[in-house]
Design a protein around this motif. Structure first.
Motif, PDB file in Angstrom:
ATOM      1  N   PRO A   7       0.825  -1.206   0.000  1.00 40.91           N
ATOM      2  CA  PRO A   7       0.000   0.000   0.000  1.00 40.91           C
ATOM      3  C   PRO A   7       0.856   1.251   0.000  1.00 40.91           C
ATOM      4  O   PRO A   7       1.914   1.316   0.631  1.00 40.91           O
ATOM      5  CB  PRO A   7      -0.807  -0.125   1.296  1.00 40.91           C
ATOM      6  N   LEU A   8       0.382   2.250  -0.737  1.00 43.20           N
ATOM      7  CA  LEU A   8       1.099   3.510  -0.800  1.00 43.20           C
ATOM      8  C   LEU A   8       1.114   4.179   0.568  1.00 43.20           C
ATOM      9  O   LEU A   8       2.097   4.792   0.958  1.00 43.20           O
ATOM     10  CB  LEU A   8       0.406   4.427  -1.819  1.00 43.20           C
ATOM     11  N   VAL A   9       0.005   4.071   1.302  1.00 40.45           N
ATOM     12  CA  VAL A   9      -0.100   4.731   2.588  1.00 40.45           C
ATOM     13  C   VAL A   9      -0.392   3.704   3.667  1.00 40.45           C
ATOM     14  O   VAL A   9      -1.453   3.113   3.675  1.00 40.45           O
ATOM     15  CB  VAL A   9      -1.255   5.753   2.601  1.00 40.45           C
ATOM     16  N   PRO A  10       0.532   3.453   4.587  1.00 41.24           N
ATOM     17  CA  PRO A  10       0.280   2.478   5.649  1.00 41.24           C
ATOM     18  C   PRO A  10      -0.666   3.046   6.696  1.00 41.24           C
ATOM     19  O   PRO A  10      -0.308   3.283   7.842  1.00 41.24           O
ATOM     20  CB  PRO A  10       1.676   2.222   6.215  1.00 41.24           C
ATOM     21  N   ARG A  11      -1.899   3.320   6.239  1.00 46.10           N
ATOM     22  CA  ARG A  11      -2.955   3.836   7.088  1.00 46.10           C
ATOM     23  C   ARG A  11      -2.588   5.181   7.737  1.00 46.10           C
ATOM     24  O   ARG A  11      -2.920   5.457   8.867  1.00 46.10           O
ATOM     25  CB  ARG A  11      -3.334   2.815   8.180  1.00 46.10           C
ATOM     26  N   THR A  12      -1.843   6.018   6.993  1.00 43.71           N
ATOM     27  CA  THR A  12      -1.602   7.386   7.440  1.00 43.71           C
ATOM     28  C   THR A  12      -2.366   8.314   6.518  1.00 43.71           C
ATOM     29  O   THR A  12      -2.921   7.890   5.514  1.00 43.71           O
ATOM     30  CB  THR A  12      -0.104   7.753   7.390  1.00 43.71           C
ATOM     31  N   LYS A  13      -2.378   9.591   6.851  1.00 47.50           N
ATOM     32  CA  LYS A  13      -3.134  10.542   6.054  1.00 47.50           C
ATOM     33  C   LYS A  13      -2.216  11.409   5.196  1.00 47.50           C
ATOM     34  O   LYS A  13      -2.651  12.402   4.616  1.00 47.50           O
ATOM     35  CB  LYS A  13      -3.984  11.424   6.966  1.00 47.50           C
ATOM     36  N   ASP A  14      -0.923  11.038   5.109  1.00 53.60           N
ATOM     37  CA  ASP A  14       0.032  11.877   4.400  1.00 53.60           C
ATOM     38  C   ASP A  14      -0.367  12.110   2.950  1.00 53.60           C
ATOM     39  O   ASP A  14      -0.384  13.243   2.473  1.00 53.60           O
ATOM     40  CB  ASP A  14       1.428  11.255   4.459  1.00 53.60           C
ATOM     41  N   HIS A  15      -0.677  11.036   2.233  1.00 55.50           N
ATOM     42  CA  HIS A  15      -0.974  11.180   0.819  1.00 55.50           C
ATOM     43  C   HIS A  15      -2.372  11.735   0.578  1.00 55.50           C
ATOM     44  O   HIS A  15      -2.618  12.368  -0.451  1.00 55.50           O
ATOM     45  CB  HIS A  15      -0.773   9.848   0.088  1.00 55.50           C
ATOM     46  N   LEU A  16      -3.285  11.511   1.499  1.00 54.65           N
ATOM     47  CA  LEU A  16      -4.582  12.168   1.381  1.00 54.65           C
ATOM     48  C   LEU A  16      -4.387  13.674   1.490  1.00 54.65           C
ATOM     49  O   LEU A  16      -4.971  14.449   0.727  1.00 54.65           O
ATOM     50  CB  LEU A  16      -5.541  11.669   2.468  1.00 54.65           C
ATOM     51  N   ALA A  17      -3.542  14.094   2.423  1.00 50.88           N
ATOM     52  CA  ALA A  17      -3.255  15.524   2.568  1.00 50.88           C
ATOM     53  C   ALA A  17      -2.615  16.065   1.296  1.00 50.88           C
ATOM     54  O   ALA A  17      -2.930  17.184   0.848  1.00 50.88           O
ATOM     55  CB  ALA A  17      -2.344  15.755   3.772  1.00 50.88           C
ATOM     56  N   ASN A 170       5.237   5.537  -8.140  1.00 45.03           N
ATOM     57  CA  ASN A 170       4.702   4.263  -7.632  1.00 45.03           C
ATOM     58  C   ASN A 170       3.934   3.565  -8.753  1.00 45.03           C
ATOM     59  O   ASN A 170       2.730   3.307  -8.644  1.00 45.03           O
ATOM     60  CB  ASN A 170       3.780   4.507  -6.434  1.00 45.03           C
ATOM     61  N   LEU A 171       4.648   3.286  -9.836  1.00 49.86           N
ATOM     62  CA  LEU A 171       3.988   2.798 -11.041  1.00 49.86           C
ATOM     63  C   LEU A 171       3.370   1.427 -10.855  1.00 49.86           C
ATOM     64  O   LEU A 171       2.403   1.070 -11.535  1.00 49.86           O
ATOM     65  CB  LEU A 171       4.982   2.789 -12.202  1.00 49.86           C
ATOM     66  N   GLU A 172       3.914   0.628  -9.928  1.00 53.93           N
ATOM     67  CA  GLU A 172       3.346  -0.693  -9.683  1.00 53.93           C
ATOM     68  C   GLU A 172       1.907  -0.573  -9.201  1.00 53.93           C
ATOM     69  O   GLU A 172       1.022  -1.311  -9.647  1.00 53.93           O
ATOM     70  CB  GLU A 172       4.202  -1.437  -8.655  1.00 53.93           C
ATOM     71  N   ILE A 173       1.675   0.362  -8.299  1.00 58.99           N
ATOM     72  CA  ILE A 173       0.321   0.554  -7.777  1.00 58.99           C
ATOM     73  C   ILE A 173      -0.581   1.161  -8.845  1.00 58.99           C
ATOM     74  O   ILE A 173      -1.743   0.761  -8.995  1.00 58.99           O
ATOM     75  CB  ILE A 173       0.357   1.437  -6.511  1.00 58.99           C
ATOM     76  N   LEU A 174      -0.054   2.111  -9.616  1.00 62.58           N
ATOM     77  CA  LEU A 174      -0.858   2.702 -10.684  1.00 62.58           C
ATOM     78  C   LEU A 174      -1.294   1.646 -11.686  1.00 62.58           C
ATOM     79  O   LEU A 174      -2.455   1.622 -12.122  1.00 62.58           O
ATOM     80  CB  LEU A 174      -0.051   3.798 -11.389  1.00 62.58           C
ATOM     81  N   GLU A 175      -0.392   0.748 -12.050  1.00 61.80           N
ATOM     82  CA  GLU A 175      -0.743  -0.319 -12.990  1.00 61.80           C
ATOM     83  C   GLU A 175      -1.806  -1.241 -12.401  1.00 61.80           C
ATOM     84  O   GLU A 175      -2.700  -1.717 -13.105  1.00 61.80           O
ATOM     85  CB  GLU A 175       0.507  -1.105 -13.369  1.00 61.80           C
ATOM     86  N   GLU A 176      -1.713  -1.502 -11.094  1.00 61.51           N
ATOM     87  CA  GLU A 176      -2.725  -2.346 -10.451  1.00 61.51           C
ATOM     88  C   GLU A 176      -4.086  -1.656 -10.468  1.00 61.51           C
ATOM     89  O   GLU A 176      -5.107  -2.281 -10.769  1.00 61.51           O
ATOM     90  CB  GLU A 176      -2.307  -2.667  -9.012  1.00 61.51           C
ATOM     91  N   LEU A 177      -4.115  -0.374 -10.162  1.00 59.19           N
ATOM     92  CA  LEU A 177      -5.389   0.352 -10.169  1.00 59.19           C
ATOM     93  C   LEU A 177      -6.004   0.380 -11.564  1.00 59.19           C
ATOM     94  O   LEU A 177      -7.229   0.329 -11.711  1.00 59.19           O
ATOM     95  CB  LEU A 177      -5.187   1.779  -9.662  1.00 59.19           C
ATOM     96  N   LYS A 190      -8.942   2.656  -2.012  1.00 58.05           N
ATOM     97  CA  LYS A 190      -8.953   2.813  -0.550  1.00 58.05           C
ATOM     98  C   LYS A 190      -7.958   1.866   0.111  1.00 58.05           C
ATOM     99  O   LYS A 190      -7.328   2.207   1.109  1.00 58.05           O
ATOM    100  CB  LYS A 190     -10.369   2.561  -0.014  1.00 58.05           C
ATOM    101  N   GLU A 191      -7.787   0.668  -0.482  1.00 53.92           N
ATOM    102  CA  GLU A 191      -6.860  -0.301   0.085  1.00 53.92           C
ATOM    103  C   GLU A 191      -5.404   0.078  -0.178  1.00 53.92           C
ATOM    104  O   GLU A 191      -4.547  -0.052   0.713  1.00 53.92           O
ATOM    105  CB  GLU A 191      -7.154  -1.692  -0.485  1.00 53.92           C
ATOM    106  N   LEU A 192      -5.115   0.542  -1.397  1.00 48.81           N
ATOM    107  CA  LEU A 192      -3.729   0.781  -1.787  1.00 48.81           C
ATOM    108  C   LEU A 192      -3.275   2.228  -1.615  1.00 48.81           C
ATOM    109  O   LEU A 192      -2.084   2.487  -1.463  1.00 48.81           O
ATOM    110  CB  LEU A 192      -3.522   0.365  -3.254  1.00 48.81           C
ATOM    111  N   VAL A 193      -4.221   3.167  -1.697  1.00 47.34           N
ATOM    112  CA  VAL A 193      -3.862   4.580  -1.618  1.00 47.34           C
ATOM    113  C   VAL A 193      -4.385   5.235  -0.341  1.00 47.34           C
ATOM    114  O   VAL A 193      -3.786   6.161   0.173  1.00 47.34           O
ATOM    115  CB  VAL A 193      -4.380   5.346  -2.862  1.00 47.34           C
TER     116      VAL A 193
END
Length: 297
Positions: A7-17, A170-177, A190-193
């Motif tokens: 996951p891009l965000v380990p349940r933090t709000k950094d990337h949401l911010a 984070n192209l691996e996650i983008l490709e998965e999405l 929601k799971e990965l980002v």
């Protein structure tokens, strides 16, 4: 089977911010687009068509697009016009607003540092296609939404663009999405980002002062049954319209990922609105109007 990704965000709000900051800090729309946008908030109090024409005449590129649209098969008459003022009068405020807002939005999107794997062409085509189909559905089934349907369709997936920018490294996650669509996509986001693209789309709509009804429609376009307005009305909601248009254009081959949606009945989602829809005529009109707009834009 879903590939194993971290996951891009380990349940933090950094990337949401970061997403919220990026959405709120997007460059402003052009002055003309902002003027025309204001006509949605204060109907009847915005600039006159004469004033709009005088603004358009100062921009050669915009003038050309306005003339092309006014002389197209959708709006054209037997005698073509070479006058911007006559073209503006022929089109009226709503098509002009849609055209100029799209032009301004595209300039904003082009400034964002998207990864190489992101297709701006597919994104723009999907946005225009959804906008066109949303307006067609609204005009047939819910005329009260016709004025806003095009813009709601055009804005509905802006959150996916913001997420693509955040996933630049984070192209691996983008490709998965990109392997997922609609509610399935939101679950994966929601799971990965840590958040869904529809949330960010709504924030962009709010930051650009779009009407609240458009903000609600893009926020709930993947799951219109969650739209709070559903509990207050038994009418067709704008979120339902955008959801149906989004589904239909993917089935017609205009998805953001480029992957075709395999459906035996490509317009089955329209059945939720009841019998009586002229599916073939609606689809023919969609293809015709989309082709014209893609040529112009």
């Amino acid at each position: 089977m879903m590939m194993a990704v971290t996951p891009l965000v380990p349940r933090t709000k950094d990337h949401l911010a970061q997403a919220l900051a990026l959405a709120n800090d997007l460059p402003p729309l052009s002055p003309l687009a902002r003027h025309l946008l204001a006509t949605l908030a204060t109907p009847g109090e915005g600039p006159s068509l004469r004033e709009v024409a005088s603004w358009i005449e100062k921009d050669i590129m915009t003038s050309g697009k306005v003339l092309a649209l006014a002389n197209s098969a959708v709006y054209g008459r037997l005698v073509p016009t070479l006058s911007v003022r006559k073209a503006v009068a022929r089109l009226g405020i709503n098509p002009l607003r849609n055209l100029i807002l799209h032009e301004s939005m595209t300039k904003v999107w082009s400034q964002l540092p998207t990864p190489a794997q992101w297709s701006s062409i597919r994104f723009n085509t999907h946005s225009i296609a959804t906008a066109v189909f949303s307006e067609i559905i609204a005009s047939a089934l819910a005329p009260e939404h016709t004025e806003l349907a095009f813009l709601a369709g055009m804005f509905h997936d802006t959150g996916r663009l913001i997420i693509a920018v955040l996933l630049h490294d984070n192209l691996e996650i983008l490709e998965e999405l990109n392997r997922h669509e609609h509610q399935d996509l939101e679950t994966m986001e929601k799971e990965l980002v840590g958040f869904a693209h529809s949330e960010v789309s709504a924030i962009v709509a709010r930051s650009w002062n779009l009407p609240v009804s458009i903000e609600a429609a893009v926020r709930h376009h993947e799951n219109p049954n969650a739209d709070p307005a559903r509990d207050r009305s038994d009418q067709i909601l704008l979120s339902h319209i955008v959801n149906a248009a989004d589904w239909c254009v993917d089935c017609q081959g205009y998805s953001i990922s480029g992957a075709p949606r395999e459906e035996d009945d490509k317009l089955k989602v329209l059945r939720q609105f009841g019998p009586g829809l002229e599916d073939t005529a609606m689809l023919s009109r969609f293809e015709s109007e989309l082709e014209i707009l893609l040529d112009i834009l």
